[in-house]
Write an enzyme that holds these catalytic residues in place. Structure first.
Site, short mmCIF file in Angstrom:
data_model
loop_
_atom_site.label_atom_id
_atom_site.label_comp_id
_atom_site.label_asym_id
_atom_site.label_seq_id
_atom_site.Cartn_x
_atom_site.Cartn_y
_atom_site.Cartn_z
N ARG A 151 0.86 -1.18 0.00
CA ARG A 151 0.00 0.00 0.00
C ARG A 151 0.89 1.22 0.00
O ARG A 151 1.89 1.26 0.73
CB ARG A 151 -0.83 0.07 1.30
CG ARG A 151 -1.82 -1.02 1.49
CD ARG A 151 -2.21 -1.10 2.96
NE ARG A 151 -1.06 -1.47 3.80
CZ ARG A 151 -1.05 -1.44 5.13
NH1 ARG A 151 -2.12 -1.04 5.79
NH2 ARG A 151 0.00 -1.79 5.81
N LYS A 209 -3.64 -11.35 -6.85
CA LYS A 209 -3.49 -9.89 -6.77
C LYS A 209 -4.78 -9.17 -7.17
O LYS A 209 -5.28 -8.33 -6.42
CB LYS A 209 -2.33 -9.45 -7.67
CG LYS A 209 -2.14 -7.96 -7.78
CD LYS A 209 -1.80 -7.34 -6.43
CE LYS A 209 -1.94 -5.84 -6.45
NZ LYS A 209 -0.79 -5.11 -6.83
N ASN A 213 -7.43 -7.05 -4.66
CA ASN A 213 -7.77 -5.64 -4.86
C ASN A 213 -9.26 -5.44 -5.12
O ASN A 213 -9.86 -4.49 -4.65
CB ASN A 213 -6.94 -5.04 -6.00
CG ASN A 213 -5.61 -4.51 -5.48
OD1 ASN A 213 -5.33 -4.58 -4.29
ND2 ASN A 213 -4.79 -3.99 -6.37
N LEU A 255 -13.93 -0.50 5.80
CA LEU A 255 -15.36 -0.21 5.87
C LEU A 255 -15.58 1.26 6.21
O LEU A 255 -16.56 1.61 6.85
CB LEU A 255 -16.04 -1.11 6.91
CG LEU A 255 -16.30 -2.56 6.51
CD1 LEU A 255 -17.05 -3.30 7.60
CD2 LEU A 255 -17.10 -2.67 5.20
N GLY A 258 -17.27 7.04 2.45
CA GLY A 258 -16.79 8.37 2.09
C GLY A 258 -16.96 8.63 0.61
O GLY A 258 -17.98 8.27 0.02
N CYS A 265 -4.12 1.92 -8.08
CA CYS A 265 -4.38 0.47 -8.12
C CYS A 265 -5.86 0.09 -8.15
O CYS A 265 -6.33 -0.48 -9.13
CB CYS A 265 -3.71 -0.20 -6.94
SG CYS A 265 -1.93 -0.23 -7.13
N LYS A 327 -5.18 9.58 -0.83
CA LYS A 327 -5.30 9.20 0.59
C LYS A 327 -4.20 9.95 1.34
O LYS A 327 -3.30 10.52 0.70
CB LYS A 327 -5.19 7.68 0.76
CG LYS A 327 -3.83 7.09 0.45
CD LYS A 327 -3.83 5.59 0.78
CE LYS A 327 -2.47 4.98 0.60
NZ LYS A 327 -2.45 3.56 0.91
N ARG A 334 -3.04 10.22 -8.51
CA ARG A 334 -3.63 9.43 -9.59
C ARG A 334 -5.04 9.01 -9.21
O ARG A 334 -5.27 8.48 -8.15
CB ARG A 334 -2.77 8.19 -9.87
CG ARG A 334 -1.49 8.52 -10.62
CD ARG A 334 -0.65 7.29 -10.82
NE ARG A 334 -0.21 6.73 -9.55
CZ ARG A 334 0.35 5.54 -9.40
NH1 ARG A 334 0.53 4.75 -10.45
NH2 ARG A 334 0.73 5.11 -8.22
#
Ligand code: UDX
Length: 435
Positions: A151, A209, A213, A255, A258, A265, A327, A334
């Site tokens: 991450r 993978k 995701n 969870l 927002g 990704c 974040k 991106r």
């Protein structure tokens, strides 16, 4: 061991430095001269906690170097492919960089006495490793697929102490055995720490993978769908997530309702996975369509709330946006929900002012057309509405009583601040699935 890492983006650069950190001699290869220059000087080209120090330390120690020249990796026994697989026009993963990396690498491998391995880390459509294997074998090396789960903002920690290591190995038993042994040697430090290591075939490793995701994306879209229902019924999604998440089988993580997921990704991988299932003739598996649609709606919803809060017309109105990165603790913008929301509102005629501790300085350089403030206080001053879109600590910790907006309206796109504290300071508070 001597290792090369091809592709020095968020994944490759962190992987290269981490491999040097655990004692290997590493060369990172990238076609971007500017990036290679910065990395060679021990300077991080992006904001990532713990990375700067680790990079500088290992460059200084002579264990880590960077180059644009593939000839510089010829004496390495292990070659990691960490290039990007961006979104193609039809949603599928664009394999141009992976193919180019393999084509540039293969002429330099297989010259030594020792067996050489090529380790795929990029996120690729299922079936890729099978299609590449013969090429790699013809060049005198062995292919192994080892997806990366790091991450951003925890990249160093996730690389050095991952939850698990996944190896996708050849159907050929000898190749499988040799490649596994070499990769075990590379990751000795990590394996010694007790990290689970799972060995499987190529397609399963590739699928781990994308399915991981997609599952994470599904959790976020699930709670965001619940947020829509909470908004319609007056329920509180934060309390709901807390109560639902206490069931061990569900778990509390991912969870947080927002404005939805962004970044390099989750949005890309879910769309690419969907495109791949369609290619495979599995078009009835369309749950990914809903996951993406819910996510897109969140961005529009936050922008609509701002318009509504200002009486339906934002033309000429100053709107403060707190957060540009997808974040906190990264400068990566991106597919950032915040940037999309800013764009929706700017298109509607608003005067946007945006601030972000790490992405702000990047925006200033790359987008001189955008009004970037140096702090939340500066952005909020005289704004008619404030949107909190990236939950940086410094935004979460703002004292609403000390701010000087033109209008005390806050839209909390991450349910990150305490509604009562802001209401007590005279603000009108809008949350996502809670009020
Ligand atoms: C993700 C995966 O977590 C990682 O395993 C994979 O290797 C790469 O993709 P990353 O893109 O760095 O990592 O971000 P992540 O922490 O997963 O967050 C993705 C997005 O989801 C962010 O925009 C975040 O704000 C959002 N999010 C996350 C939510 O909206 N709610 C949550 O509960 C969690």
């Amino acid at each position: 061991m001597k290792i090369s890492v091809i592709g020095c983006g968020y994944l490759g650069a962190v992987h290269a430095a981490s491999m040097a950190e655990i004692g290997h001699t590493v060369v990172g290869i990238d076609v971007d001269e500017e990036k290679v220059k910065l990395l060679s000087a021990g300077k991080a080209p992006f904001h990532e906690p713990e990375f700067d120090e680790m990079l500088a330390r290992n460059v200084e120690a002579g264990r880590l170097s960077f180059s644009t020249d593939f000839a510089d990796l010829a004496d390495a026994q292990v070659h990691f492919i960490g290039v990007g697989t961006p979104q193609g026009p039809d949603g599928s993963a664009d394999m141009t960089y992976v193919n180019a990396a393999i084509d540039s690498l293969l002429p330099h491998v297989g010259k030594s006495e020792e067996p050489t391995i090529v380790v795929g880390k990029s996120t690729v459509p299922v079936g890729t490793a099978d299609s590449l294997e013969q090429k790699v074998v013809d060049a005198g090396a062995i292919l192994i697929w080892n997806p990366e789960f790091l991450r951003e903002s925890f990249a160093v920690q996730d690389t050095l102490r991952p939850d698990r290591l996944v190896y996708g190995v050849s159907k050929d038993e000898e190749r499988a055995k040799v490649s596994q042994e070499i990769l075990d040697e590379v990751y000795d430090d990590i394996l010694q720490a007790g990290t689970p290591r799972l060995i499987m075939d190529f397609p399963t490793a590739e699928l781990v993978k994308v399915s991981a995701n997609s599952f994470l994306a599904m959790k976020i879209s699930y709670i965001n769908a619940m947020a829509e229902i909470c908004d319609a019924t007056g329920a509180n999604v934060t309390m709901l997530a807390e109560a639902v998440g206490l069931d061990d089988r569900i778990g509390k993580k991912f969870l947080r309702a927002g404005i939805g997921y962004g970044g390099g990704c989750l949005p890309k991988d879910t769309l690419a996975f969907q495109a791949r299932t369609e290619e495979l003739g599995l078009s009835s598996l369309n749950f990914l369509t809903d996951i993406n649609a819910i996510n897109d709606r969140r961005r529009q919803h936050a922008a609509d709330l701002a318009v509504e809060a200002l009486g339906g017309d934002v033309r000429g109105k100053r709107i403060a946006i707190l957060g540009a990165a997808f974040k906190p603790n990264t400068d990566d913008m991106r597919n950032s929900p915040s940037i999309d929301i800013a764009k929706f509102l700017a298109d509607a005629g608003a005067n946007i002012v945006i601030t972000d501790p790490a992405a702000g300085p990047v925006l200033k350089v790359k987008r001189p057309d955008i009004n970037v403030a140096d702090s939340a206080h500066e952005a909020i001053k005289d704004a008619e509405v404030t949107l909190l879109l990236t939950e940086w600590d410094e935004f979460k910790n703002l004292d609403p009583a000390t701010l000087e907006p033109a209008g005390k309206i806050v839209i909390d796109g991450r349910n990150a601040i305490d509604p009562q504290t802001w209401k007590n300071a005279g603000w009108t508070y809008y949350g996502m699935g809670r009020s």
